[in-house]
Design a protein around this motif. Structure first.
Motif, PDB file in Angstrom:
ATOM      1  N   THR A  98       3.368   3.052 -10.247  1.00 36.16           N
ATOM      2  CA  THR A  98       4.192   4.196  -9.884  1.00 36.16           C
ATOM      3  C   THR A  98       5.518   3.706  -9.338  1.00 36.16           C
ATOM      4  O   THR A  98       5.600   2.643  -8.737  1.00 36.16           O
ATOM      5  N   ALA A 101       7.432   5.717  -3.744  1.00 30.74           N
ATOM      6  CA  ALA A 101       6.681   5.300  -2.566  1.00 30.74           C
ATOM      7  C   ALA A 101       5.703   6.365  -2.103  1.00 30.74           C
ATOM      8  O   ALA A 101       4.599   6.049  -1.651  1.00 30.74           O
ATOM      9  N   HIS A 104       2.167   6.215  -3.468  1.00 28.37           N
ATOM     10  CA  HIS A 104       1.423   4.964  -3.305  1.00 28.37           C
ATOM     11  C   HIS A 104       0.334   5.121  -2.248  1.00 28.37           C
ATOM     12  O   HIS A 104       0.618   5.346  -1.079  1.00 28.37           O
ATOM     13  N   GLU A 108      -4.368   1.000  -1.557  1.00 29.85           N
ATOM     14  CA  GLU A 108      -3.939   0.223  -2.721  1.00 29.85           C
ATOM     15  C   GLU A 108      -2.773  -0.693  -2.356  1.00 29.85           C
ATOM     16  O   GLU A 108      -2.659  -1.810  -2.855  1.00 29.85           O
ATOM     17  N   TRP A 109      -1.893  -0.196  -1.473  1.00 29.70           N
ATOM     18  CA  TRP A 109      -0.790  -1.036  -0.965  1.00 29.70           C
ATOM     19  C   TRP A 109      -1.347  -2.292  -0.320  1.00 29.70           C
ATOM     20  O   TRP A 109      -0.890  -3.406  -0.594  1.00 29.70           O
ATOM     21  N   GLY A 154       5.490  -0.897  -9.529  1.00 25.72           N
ATOM     22  CA  GLY A 154       5.263  -0.010  -8.401  1.00 25.72           C
ATOM     23  C   GLY A 154       5.945  -0.499  -7.136  1.00 25.72           C
ATOM     24  O   GLY A 154       6.346  -1.656  -7.024  1.00 25.72           O
ATOM     25  N   THR A 155       6.062   0.400  -6.167  1.00 29.01           N
ATOM     26  CA  THR A 155       6.731   0.065  -4.909  1.00 29.01           C
ATOM     27  C   THR A 155       6.046  -1.092  -4.196  1.00 29.01           C
ATOM     28  O   THR A 155       6.699  -2.022  -3.717  1.00 29.01           O
ATOM     29  N   GLY A 156       4.722  -1.044  -4.115  1.00 29.01           N
ATOM     30  CA  GLY A 156       3.977  -2.118  -3.467  1.00 29.01           C
ATOM     31  C   GLY A 156       4.106  -3.427  -4.214  1.00 29.01           C
ATOM     32  O   GLY A 156       4.250  -4.492  -3.607  1.00 29.01           O
TER      33      GLY A 156
END
Length: 256
Positions: A98, A101, A104, A108-109, A154-156
């Motif tokens: 994704t 943020a 998220h 998962e982060w 993704g952000t993470g």
């Protein structure tokens, strides 16, 4: 041939994709390879292939987010081959794909951070003392262009991969006088099992593939061997005065 003769290298993620290609190439260039992965079957197949081609390698099951398993893996490398000269931090996960943020999940982060960032940190933490014992060594950490620009994961994922760069630079400064070098490779889109979803008929996957191809001046994705050759250079003495830097291997994305 022989660019890594006399060196002992631990390569994480060696059961498939980029890590497997690194293991094959390093062994071909004379390194004694300690392949590490959670994918035991894939890892053993790579090690068996290396041995069949005259190389020297062992397989070690490793959860890179575990201190205990890292300590054991490095001890196995030293017990088997007598020293440790090279660490290649390749293992990682994509995590939730994704770009926002707010989407998220915090758990998962934490998982992405534990594997993609903490895992490499632990490898460095326990490998560096062994490298110093033998007069130095080279750490090669596989990050991503997602650490340098947005819209590449993704952000993470991007945060963890950016963290690898900060970690690597600090190691380069802190251990330069010990002749321990630390560099980062930032791949663009590479054809691996991790990116296989881009080749599916899923509409989201097809849109993502076109997005990434559109960002890549060379107009195609890279192959695992492209990363393996970059890692070989940074692991070898050919790069003996290079430390604390990042090398994009991305088909020109960062120039776009």
């Amino acid at each position: 041939m022989g660019r890594l003769t006399g060196k002992v290298a631990i390569i994480t993620g060696a059961g498939s994709g980029m890590g497997a290609e690194q293991a094959r190439l390093f062994a071909k260039e004379g390194a004694k390879v300690v392949g590490a992965d959670m994918n035991v079957a894939g890892l053993q197949a790579v090690v068996d292939e290396i041995k069949a081609n005259g190389g020297d390698a062992i397989a070690v099951k490793l959860n890179i987010s575990s201190s205990e398993e890292w300590i054991s893996a490095i001890q196995t490398a030293v017990d088997t081959f007598g020293k440790l000269n090279v660490l290649v931090n390749t293992a990682g996960i994509v995590g939730p794909f994704t770009f926002k943020a707010v989407d998220h999940d915090p758990d998962e982060w934490d998982k992405v951070m534990a594997i993609n960032l903490k895992g490499a940190f632990l490898g460095c933490k326990y490998a560096i003392p062994e490298m110093i014992k033998d007069g130095g060594g080279s750490i090669v950490t596989v990050s991503s262009i997602g650490a340098l620009i947005g819209g590449q994961g993704g952000t993470g994922y991007g945060a963890a991969k950016a963290g690898l760069i900060g970690m690597s630079r600090n190691i380069a400064v802190d251990y330069g006088k010990d002749n321990v070098r630390s560099n980062v490779i930032c791949p663009g889109q590479i054809r691996t099992p991790m990116s296989a979803f881009l080749e599916t008929e899923d509409e989201q996957a097809k849109a993502a593939k076109q997005y990434y191809l559109g960002k890549t001046p060379m107009g195609h994705f890279g192959d695992p061997i492209d990363i393996a050759y970059a890692a070989l250079f940074l692991a070898s003495d050919e790069s003996k005065f290079i430390t604390g830097t990042e090398l994009p291997v991305d088909g020109g994305v960062m120039a776009n």
